[in-house]
Design a protein around this motif. Structure first.
Motif, PDB file in Angstrom:
ATOM      1  N   LEU A   1       1.948  24.601  18.022  1.00 44.02           N
ATOM      2  CA  LEU A   1       0.737  24.561  18.841  1.00 44.02           C
ATOM      3  C   LEU A   1      -0.237  23.478  18.407  1.00 44.02           C
ATOM      4  O   LEU A   1      -1.407  23.514  18.774  1.00 44.02           O
ATOM      5  N   GLY A   2       0.234  22.551  17.620  1.00 40.95           N
ATOM      6  CA  GLY A   2      -0.556  21.352  17.361  1.00 40.95           C
ATOM      7  C   GLY A   2      -1.498  21.383  16.174  1.00 40.95           C
ATOM      8  O   GLY A   2      -2.269  20.437  15.978  1.00 40.95           O
ATOM      9  N   CYS A   3      -1.475  22.438  15.350  1.00 38.14           N
ATOM     10  CA  CYS A   3      -2.352  22.448  14.170  1.00 38.14           C
ATOM     11  C   CYS A   3      -1.954  21.306  13.219  1.00 38.14           C
ATOM     12  O   CYS A   3      -0.806  20.869  13.236  1.00 38.14           O
ATOM     13  N   PRO A   4      -2.910  20.828  12.406  1.00 41.16           N
ATOM     14  CA  PRO A   4      -2.564  19.741  11.478  1.00 41.16           C
ATOM     15  C   PRO A   4      -1.742  20.264  10.292  1.00 41.16           C
ATOM     16  O   PRO A   4      -2.144  21.229   9.629  1.00 41.16           O
ATOM     17  N   VAL A   5      -0.631  19.620  10.042  1.00 39.28           N
ATOM     18  CA  VAL A   5       0.215  20.039   8.909  1.00 39.28           C
ATOM     19  C   VAL A   5      -0.254  19.321   7.642  1.00 39.28           C
ATOM     20  O   VAL A   5      -0.895  18.267   7.723  1.00 39.28           O
ATOM     21  N   SER A   6       0.059  19.897   6.489  1.00 37.64           N
ATOM     22  CA  SER A   6      -0.283  19.276   5.196  1.00 37.64           C
ATOM     23  C   SER A   6       0.992  19.002   4.419  1.00 37.64           C
ATOM     24  O   SER A   6       1.945  19.796   4.455  1.00 37.64           O
ATOM     25  N   TRP A   7       0.977  17.889   3.686  1.00 37.87           N
ATOM     26  CA  TRP A   7       2.129  17.492   2.870  1.00 37.87           C
ATOM     27  C   TRP A   7       1.956  18.014   1.454  1.00 37.87           C
ATOM     28  O   TRP A   7       0.881  17.859   0.853  1.00 37.87           O
ATOM     29  N   PHE A   8       2.981  18.677   0.926  1.00 42.34           N
ATOM     30  CA  PHE A   8       2.959  19.175  -0.450  1.00 42.34           C
ATOM     31  C   PHE A   8       4.057  18.449  -1.224  1.00 42.34           C
ATOM     32  O   PHE A   8       5.246  18.726  -1.047  1.00 42.34           O
TER      33      PHE A   8
ATOM     34  N   LEU B   1      -1.000  10.022   3.377  1.00 44.92           N
ATOM     35  CA  LEU B   1      -1.724  10.210   4.646  1.00 44.92           C
ATOM     36  C   LEU B   1      -2.573   8.969   4.938  1.00 44.92           C
ATOM     37  O   LEU B   1      -3.258   8.457   4.060  1.00 44.92           O
ATOM     38  N   VAL B   2      -2.508   8.517   6.183  1.00 45.10           N
ATOM     39  CA  VAL B   2      -3.302   7.356   6.600  1.00 45.10           C
ATOM     40  C   VAL B   2      -4.088   7.755   7.844  1.00 45.10           C
ATOM     41  O   VAL B   2      -3.544   8.417   8.729  1.00 45.10           O
ATOM     42  N   ASP B   3      -5.391   7.431   7.886  1.00 44.00           N
ATOM     43  CA  ASP B   3      -6.074   7.623   9.175  1.00 44.00           C
ATOM     44  C   ASP B   3      -6.648   6.299   9.661  1.00 44.00           C
ATOM     45  O   ASP B   3      -7.144   5.485   8.888  1.00 44.00           O
ATOM     46  N   VAL B   4      -6.495   6.096  10.951  1.00 44.73           N
ATOM     47  CA  VAL B   4      -6.919   4.844  11.585  1.00 44.73           C
ATOM     48  C   VAL B   4      -7.639   5.196  12.875  1.00 44.73           C
ATOM     49  O   VAL B   4      -7.587   6.343  13.344  1.00 44.73           O
ATOM     50  N   LEU B   5      -8.290   4.197  13.455  1.00 43.97           N
ATOM     51  CA  LEU B   5      -8.937   4.411  14.756  1.00 43.97           C
ATOM     52  C   LEU B   5      -7.880   4.410  15.848  1.00 43.97           C
ATOM     53  O   LEU B   5      -6.987   3.557  15.866  1.00 43.97           O
TER      54      LEU B   5
ATOM     55  N   ASP C   1       0.830  -1.226   0.000  1.00 40.91           N
ATOM     56  CA  ASP C   1       0.000   0.000   0.000  1.00 40.91           C
ATOM     57  C   ASP C   1       0.856   1.263   0.000  1.00 40.91           C
ATOM     58  O   ASP C   1       0.324   2.371  -0.125  1.00 40.91           O
ATOM     59  N   PHE C   2       2.172   1.086   0.200  1.00 42.84           N
ATOM     60  CA  PHE C   2       3.040   2.255   0.341  1.00 42.84           C
ATOM     61  C   PHE C   2       4.165   2.192  -0.699  1.00 42.84           C
ATOM     62  O   PHE C   2       5.195   1.531  -0.479  1.00 42.84           O
ATOM     63  N   PRO C   3       3.974   2.868  -1.827  1.00 48.92           N
ATOM     64  CA  PRO C   3       5.007   2.835  -2.872  1.00 48.92           C
ATOM     65  C   PRO C   3       6.328   3.413  -2.345  1.00 48.92           C
ATOM     66  O   PRO C   3       6.327   4.310  -1.499  1.00 48.92           O
ATOM     67  N   GLN C   4       7.429   2.889  -2.863  1.00 54.03           N
ATOM     68  CA  GLN C   4       8.744   3.373  -2.442  1.00 54.03           C
ATOM     69  C   GLN C   4       8.883   4.850  -2.812  1.00 54.03           C
ATOM     70  O   GLN C   4       8.322   5.317  -3.786  1.00 54.03           O
ATOM     71  N   ASN C   5       9.655   5.548  -2.004  1.00 55.33           N
ATOM     72  CA  ASN C   5       9.956   6.963  -2.242  1.00 55.33           C
ATOM     73  C   ASN C   5       8.693   7.816  -2.365  1.00 55.33           C
ATOM     74  O   ASN C   5       8.552   8.618  -3.281  1.00 55.33           O
TER      75      ASN C   5
ATOM     76  N   ALA D   1      -1.774  10.017  10.354  1.00 58.12           N
ATOM     77  CA  ALA D   1      -0.305  10.025  10.322  1.00 58.12           C
ATOM     78  C   ALA D   1       0.148  10.037   8.865  1.00 58.12           C
ATOM     79  O   ALA D   1      -0.534   9.491   7.988  1.00 58.12           O
ATOM     80  N   TYR D   2       1.280  10.675   8.602  1.00 59.04           N
ATOM     81  CA  TYR D   2       1.884  10.620   7.273  1.00 59.04           C
ATOM     82  C   TYR D   2       2.895   9.480   7.256  1.00 59.04           C
ATOM     83  O   TYR D   2       3.775   9.418   8.124  1.00 59.04           O
ATOM     84  N   VAL D   3       2.729   8.594   6.271  1.00 56.15           N
ATOM     85  CA  VAL D   3       3.667   7.483   6.127  1.00 56.15           C
ATOM     86  C   VAL D   3       4.611   7.804   4.979  1.00 56.15           C
ATOM     87  O   VAL D   3       4.185   7.985   3.844  1.00 56.15           O
ATOM     88  N   ARG D   4       5.897   7.867   5.290  1.00 59.43           N
ATOM     89  CA  ARG D   4       6.917   8.090   4.250  1.00 59.43           C
ATOM     90  C   ARG D   4       7.705   6.804   4.094  1.00 59.43           C
ATOM     91  O   ARG D   4       8.385   6.367   5.025  1.00 59.43           O
TER      92      ARG D   4
END
Ligand code: FES
Length: 184
Positions: free
Chosen positions: A112-119, A72-76, A64-68, A92-95
């Protein structure tokens, strides 16, 4: 009328009956109060008396996680409460760098804990609140965050990615996470 003897109740039996009913009412009230207080006390004291440890969560097969790549994954959350609803989820972001080499980042900015975004285009994580920026490896790039992103413990088990999750990490109490980047 006295229901058993057919005689009217005397002053003494009436007083006794009234006393008993008062006592019984107070006893019922007391029992009701204790019954209501137990779950409330449990809610507040439970985590103090018996703190729960983070748990391993299955993030899925490695395929499910291509190399390089980063996704974003969300779980319970394994430590969610029965009434948490949507807030019982954790993201969580999976790299996946290559092979079985991963980095798992919390989405919470270390400022301060805001959610970051991946670009993907710029290879940066950005925080919308005060302009914090992080590199692809989670290290702090610019802005007010004092450190890199929080990174969760993880391992590969039978070709599946397992991540240790539960408590949200903070600088004072990162739980099973650590802070990534050069200045961590
Ligand atoms: S919360 Fe992210 S920069 Fe302030």
């Amino acid at each position: 009328m006295n229901s058993q003897s057919g005689e009217p109740p005397t002053m003494e039996t009436a007083t006794t009956r009234r006393g008993f009913m008062e006592w019984f009412s107070w006893a019922l009230l007391g029992l009701g109060s204790v019954a209501m207080a137990i779950p409330i006390l449990g809610f507040f004291l439970g985590p103090i008396l018996k703190p729960r440890a983070d748990e391993w969560v299955d993030f899925g097969p490695l395929t499910d996680f291509p190399q390089n790549s980063t996704r974003l994954v969300d779980v319970l959350n394994p430590l969610r409460g029965a009434n948490d609803g949507m807030t019982g989820k954790v993201a969580a972001y999976v790299r996946r760098i290559e092979g079985e080499t991963f980095q798992i980042f919390s989405t919470h900015c270390t400022h301060l804990g805001c959610p970051v975004s991946w670009f993907k285009e710029s290879g940066l994580y950005m925080c919308p609140c005060h302009g914090g920026v992080y590199y692809e490896d989670g290290g702090h790039a610019s802005g007010p965050p004092p450190r890199g992103l929080y990174e969760f413990e993880h391992r590969v088990e039978e070709d599946r990615l397992m991540v240790k999750l539960g408590h949200l990490p903070t600088l004072q109490n990162p739980g099973s996470a650590h802070v990534s980047g050069k200045n961590s």
